[in-house]
Motif scaffolding. Sequence first.
Motif, PDB file in Angstrom:
ATOM      1  N   TYR A  98       7.094   4.525  -1.036  1.00 66.03           N
ATOM      2  CA  TYR A  98       7.522   5.806  -0.465  1.00 66.03           C
ATOM      3  C   TYR A  98       6.383   6.830  -0.535  1.00 66.03           C
ATOM      4  CZ  TYR A  98      10.208   9.982   0.541  1.00 66.03           C
ATOM      5  OH  TYR A  98      10.658  11.147   1.108  1.00 66.03           O
ATOM      6  N   ASP A  99       5.615   6.813  -1.633  1.00 66.44           N
ATOM      7  CA  ASP A  99       4.511   7.759  -1.777  1.00 66.44           C
ATOM      8  C   ASP A  99       3.489   7.602  -0.644  1.00 66.44           C
ATOM      9  OD1 ASP A  99       5.425   9.015  -4.074  1.00 66.44           O
ATOM     10  OD2 ASP A  99       4.454   7.571  -5.413  1.00 66.44           O
ATOM     11  N   TYR A 100       3.296   6.393  -0.168  1.00 66.43           N
ATOM     12  CA  TYR A 100       2.297   6.150   0.879  1.00 66.43           C
ATOM     13  C   TYR A 100       2.887   6.140   2.290  1.00 66.43           C
ATOM     14  CZ  TYR A 100      -1.502   5.185  -2.356  1.00 66.43           C
ATOM     15  OH  TYR A 100      -2.489   5.327  -3.312  1.00 66.43           O
ATOM     16  N   PHE A 101       4.086   5.598   2.444  1.00 69.23           N
ATOM     17  CA  PHE A 101       4.626   5.373   3.786  1.00 69.23           C
ATOM     18  C   PHE A 101       5.880   6.189   4.087  1.00 69.23           C
ATOM     19  CE2 PHE A 101       2.344   1.592   2.444  1.00 69.23           C
ATOM     20  CZ  PHE A 101       1.515   1.340   3.529  1.00 69.23           C
ATOM     21  N   GLY A 102       6.384   6.919   3.087  1.00 69.63           N
ATOM     22  CA  GLY A 102       7.614   7.678   3.308  1.00 69.63           C
ATOM     23  C   GLY A 102       8.761   6.740   3.663  1.00 69.63           C
ATOM     24  N   ASP A 103       9.586   7.157   4.614  1.00 67.55           N
ATOM     25  CA  ASP A 103      10.730   6.341   5.040  1.00 67.55           C
ATOM     26  C   ASP A 103      10.366   5.341   6.132  1.00 67.55           C
ATOM     27  OD1 ASP A 103      12.540   7.567   3.311  1.00 67.55           O
ATOM     28  OD2 ASP A 103      12.821   9.258   4.684  1.00 67.55           O
ATOM     29  N   LYS A 104       9.097   5.300   6.513  1.00 65.78           N
ATOM     30  CA  LYS A 104       8.688   4.457   7.637  1.00 65.78           C
ATOM     31  C   LYS A 104       8.371   3.033   7.166  1.00 65.78           C
ATOM     32  CE  LYS A 104       6.647   8.291  10.229  1.00 65.78           C
ATOM     33  NZ  LYS A 104       5.405   8.817  10.855  1.00 65.78           N
ATOM     34  N   ASN A 105       8.557   2.084   8.067  1.00 62.57           N
ATOM     35  CA  ASN A 105       8.107   0.730   7.826  1.00 62.57           C
ATOM     36  C   ASN A 105       6.589   0.653   7.964  1.00 62.57           C
ATOM     37  OD1 ASN A 105      10.423  -0.710   7.164  1.00 62.57           O
ATOM     38  ND2 ASN A 105      10.965  -1.053   9.311  1.00 62.57           N
ATOM     39  N   ILE A 106       6.018  -0.393   7.397  1.00 59.85           N
ATOM     40  CA  ILE A 106       4.583  -0.642   7.555  1.00 59.85           C
ATOM     41  C   ILE A 106       4.399  -1.308   8.908  1.00 59.85           C
ATOM     42  CG2 ILE A 106       2.592  -1.859   6.609  1.00 59.85           C
ATOM     43  CD1 ILE A 106       4.264  -1.588   3.875  1.00 59.85           C
ATOM     44  N   SER A 107       3.728  -0.606   9.799  1.00 58.10           N
ATOM     45  CA  SER A 107       3.583  -1.068  11.178  1.00 58.10           C
ATOM     46  C   SER A 107       2.330  -0.444  11.766  1.00 58.10           C
ATOM     47  CB  SER A 107       4.808  -0.667  12.009  1.00 58.10           C
ATOM     48  OG  SER A 107       4.851   0.750  12.158  1.00 58.10           O
ATOM     49  N   GLU A 108       2.125  -0.673  13.059  1.00 55.30           N
ATOM     50  CA  GLU A 108       0.963  -0.106  13.735  1.00 55.30           C
ATOM     51  C   GLU A 108       0.910   1.408  13.639  1.00 55.30           C
ATOM     52  OE1 GLU A 108       1.653  -4.165  15.144  1.00 55.30           O
ATOM     53  OE2 GLU A 108       2.937  -2.426  14.823  1.00 55.30           O
ATOM     54  N   THR A 109       2.069   2.046  13.523  1.00 52.90           N
ATOM     55  CA  THR A 109       2.094   3.511  13.445  1.00 52.90           C
ATOM     56  C   THR A 109       1.722   4.034  12.061  1.00 52.90           C
ATOM     57  OG1 THR A 109       4.455   3.554  12.903  1.00 52.90           O
ATOM     58  CG2 THR A 109       3.856   3.643  15.244  1.00 52.90           C
ATOM     59  N   THR A 110       1.709   3.152  11.067  1.00 56.89           N
ATOM     60  CA  THR A 110       1.353   3.580   9.706  1.00 56.89           C
ATOM     61  C   THR A 110       0.118   2.832   9.190  1.00 56.89           C
ATOM     62  OG1 THR A 110       2.926   1.976   8.777  1.00 56.89           O
ATOM     63  CG2 THR A 110       3.701   4.246   9.069  1.00 56.89           C
ATOM     64  N   ILE A 111      -0.721   2.389  10.098  1.00 55.18           N
ATOM     65  CA  ILE A 111      -1.880   1.608   9.674  1.00 55.18           C
ATOM     66  C   ILE A 111      -2.883   2.449   8.881  1.00 55.18           C
ATOM     67  CG2 ILE A 111      -3.264   1.966  11.771  1.00 55.18           C
ATOM     68  CD1 ILE A 111      -3.986  -1.065  11.534  1.00 55.18           C
ATOM     69  N   LEU A 112      -2.927   3.739   9.106  1.00 54.62           N
ATOM     70  CA  LEU A 112      -3.813   4.589   8.306  1.00 54.62           C
ATOM     71  C   LEU A 112      -3.335   4.660   6.864  1.00 54.62           C
ATOM     72  CD1 LEU A 112      -4.553   7.511  10.800  1.00 54.62           C
ATOM     73  CD2 LEU A 112      -6.032   5.584  10.199  1.00 54.62           C
ATOM     74  N   GLN A 113      -2.015   4.691   6.672  1.00 51.86           N
ATOM     75  CA  GLN A 113      -1.473   4.678   5.316  1.00 51.86           C
ATOM     76  C   GLN A 113      -1.729   3.326   4.644  1.00 51.86           C
ATOM     77  OE1 GLN A 113      -0.074   5.888   8.041  1.00 51.86           O
ATOM     78  NE2 GLN A 113       1.331   7.593   7.636  1.00 51.86           N
ATOM     79  N   TYR A 114      -1.642   2.263   5.431  1.00 47.67           N
ATOM     80  CA  TYR A 114      -1.996   0.926   4.941  1.00 47.67           C
ATOM     81  C   TYR A 114      -3.443   0.931   4.436  1.00 47.67           C
ATOM     82  CZ  TYR A 114      -3.380  -4.061   5.564  1.00 47.67           C
ATOM     83  OH  TYR A 114      -3.876  -5.335   5.409  1.00 47.67           O
ATOM     84  N   THR A 115      -4.332   1.534   5.212  1.00 44.73           N
ATOM     85  CA  THR A 115      -5.739   1.618   4.823  1.00 44.73           C
ATOM     86  C   THR A 115      -5.904   2.434   3.549  1.00 44.73           C
ATOM     87  OG1 THR A 115      -6.396   1.440   7.151  1.00 44.73           O
ATOM     88  CG2 THR A 115      -8.042   2.285   5.604  1.00 44.73           C
ATOM     89  N   ASP A 116      -5.201   3.554   3.450  1.00 43.21           N
ATOM     90  CA  ASP A 116      -5.268   4.372   2.235  1.00 43.21           C
ATOM     91  C   ASP A 116      -4.799   3.582   1.017  1.00 43.21           C
ATOM     92  OD1 ASP A 116      -6.214   6.554   3.634  1.00 43.21           O
ATOM     93  OD2 ASP A 116      -4.269   7.572   3.746  1.00 43.21           O
ATOM     94  N   TYR A 117      -3.726   2.826   1.175  1.00 39.54           N
ATOM     95  CA  TYR A 117      -3.167   2.085   0.043  1.00 39.54           C
ATOM     96  C   TYR A 117      -4.184   1.098  -0.511  1.00 39.54           C
ATOM     97  CZ  TYR A 117      -0.223  -0.960  -2.765  1.00 39.54           C
ATOM     98  OH  TYR A 117       0.296  -1.696  -3.807  1.00 39.54           O
ATOM     99  N   PHE A 118      -4.796   0.306   0.362  1.00 38.55           N
ATOM    100  CA  PHE A 118      -5.754  -0.684  -0.130  1.00 38.55           C
ATOM    101  C   PHE A 118      -7.080  -0.045  -0.532  1.00 38.55           C
ATOM    102  CE2 PHE A 118      -2.758  -3.514   2.043  1.00 38.55           C
ATOM    103  CZ  PHE A 118      -2.529  -4.414   1.002  1.00 38.55           C
ATOM    104  N   THR A 119      -7.428   1.072   0.080  1.00 39.02           N
ATOM    105  CA  THR A 119      -8.570   1.845  -0.415  1.00 39.02           C
ATOM    106  C   THR A 119      -8.373   2.190  -1.879  1.00 39.02           C
ATOM    107  OG1 THR A 119      -9.146   2.827   1.727  1.00 39.02           O
ATOM    108  CG2 THR A 119      -9.785   4.066  -0.228  1.00 39.02           C
ATOM    109  N   ASP A 120      -7.165   2.651  -2.201  1.00 38.66           N
ATOM    110  CA  ASP A 120      -6.896   3.159  -3.544  1.00 38.66           C
ATOM    111  C   ASP A 120      -6.783   2.058  -4.581  1.00 38.66           C
ATOM    112  OD1 ASP A 120      -6.933   5.624  -2.394  1.00 38.66           O
ATOM    113  OD2 ASP A 120      -4.773   5.973  -2.514  1.00 38.66           O
ATOM    114  N   ILE A 121      -5.996   1.015  -4.306  1.00 35.66           N
ATOM    115  CA  ILE A 121      -5.728   0.053  -5.381  1.00 35.66           C
ATOM    116  C   ILE A 121      -6.928  -0.846  -5.678  1.00 35.66           C
ATOM    117  CG2 ILE A 121      -3.250   0.081  -4.951  1.00 35.66           C
ATOM    118  CD1 ILE A 121      -3.533  -2.702  -3.686  1.00 35.66           C
TER     119      ILE A 121
END
Length: 548
Positions: free
Chosen positions: A360-383
Amino acid sequence: MWCELVLFVAVAVSRGAGLDVLEPRLVHIEQGPVRGYQDPSTGAPLPPPKWIEPIGEDKHIVCPQIYSALLMGKDMREDCLFANVYVPETKKNNLPVIVYVHGGGFQIGYGDMFLPTMFMKRHRKFICVTFNYRLGVLGFLCLGTKGTPGNAGMKDQVCLLRWVKQNIACFGGNPDDVTIASPSAGSMSVELLMLSKTTEGLFNKVIAESGASTGPIAVQIDPLDVAKWFAISLGFDSDDVNSDIYDLEKFLKSLPVDKLYNVTNAIINTNSTLGFVPCVERKTGFDVFMDKQPADIIKHCGYRRVPMLYGFCNMEGLLDIGMFPLWKSKMNEKFSDFLPADLKFSNDDEKEEVAKCIKYDYFGDKNISETTILQYTDYFTDIQIAYPMLRSAKLLQKNGHKEIYFYEYSYFDDATPVVPYTNVRGANHCAQTLTVLDYRQLTNPLANLPDEYKRIRDVCQEMWCNFILTGKPVPEGSSLPAWPPMQGDRSPHMSLGIEVQLKDKLLENRSRIWDNIYSNFCRAPEAPPAPPRRKCRRIPKRCCRVNP
């Protein structure tokens, strides 16, 4: 090559890039003479003779590893511990030295994977050393036995630094002014080298680019488990996996090298691990590289505090963008599988609840998809990269390390690929390294580079060169923006982008998420358990009847 320390058998020498003369240079070192040649076009090292007998082109020799495009035209062999020494055209002696530890996830790569010649061409003020070290299972199998205590690849690195200490003066270098530097897994390596008691007196500055010792990629969480499942994948009887550790050791040592590297742990796992990487060792009576986890070494101040140039790129997670089509649905189904391996939970329910909160901290209520690929990038950047470096920096500074020059590299231009499904650009994993080494110009000498790129290249090269020479990226009297060391809570940091400017805290909100997680759920890397005492086979007494 299962022995833990191997002498270097050859050194290739180059006199630098863009020079006028082609006569060879003969240098006498402890093991014997080596000859270096100048390449007027690239400055790449050319083959020297071996101590006694000539050998092939040493720059083409690489250590055993899984196949990749990097291996085109390379000679992969176990006898692979070669170094290359780059010497600038200068009459000065006692030059500072920079030693590059190559990256590649501890699984792939070789010393001259990224050549330093363009950097040295503009800044002929230091000597550069690159080298190979053992990789994957040969470099980092860690069973805790006397025969396989672990960290062979790290001990190769220590051996190289000892070689530099003993011999670099023969090339005009100062053995007491050595900077160790590297990107990615090499960055993790140089931080581990700083923390190890085996490297005292071998270097006095560290440049770490996109990798820290405290992340899940850097150190095996459970090395015995890694070894067991690797052996099973190669045919070891799974029914015997919990049997005598010596049977496991014997099985793995009996396999030919090509079979060991047919199975790959080089693709990063969903829990941000790479299989065979450095480990916490048992004390086996040998030269132990690391017997405590990095965080504990830092907390107990059991290391030498040397100046550090320390940072990462703003979109390190683009390293995993190729996995997005496969991982997006799996992350939606069970996000907990993608939590870093260095977290532990009391039960599955707790793990799922924590995973739900992080998602939720990274993607909110959204699914992981093409519209949230920047959040996907942030997540793996961080961990994988950013938070481990932020965590290490905070630990180091909190425990008395006062000379840490922290930065974030974020430069991009029209040549930078956009993040898929967006029009956004950013700096990929280790982009700062490629800029300092001017890899765009090196790989395409006729390229018409943008003025913005030239500016950030020149700034970064000057800062890195200043650090190699003085221990400060911006010494007094420089025209560059003032850059003081980190004072506390990961601040300040230098922002290296289209503009170069000093800023306050870096990734404050995202860091707070993981500070809280790791304060409650951190799992420390474990050393292999003590192997059982080997049973001695009793020889029955026999009665002998002697005839008179």
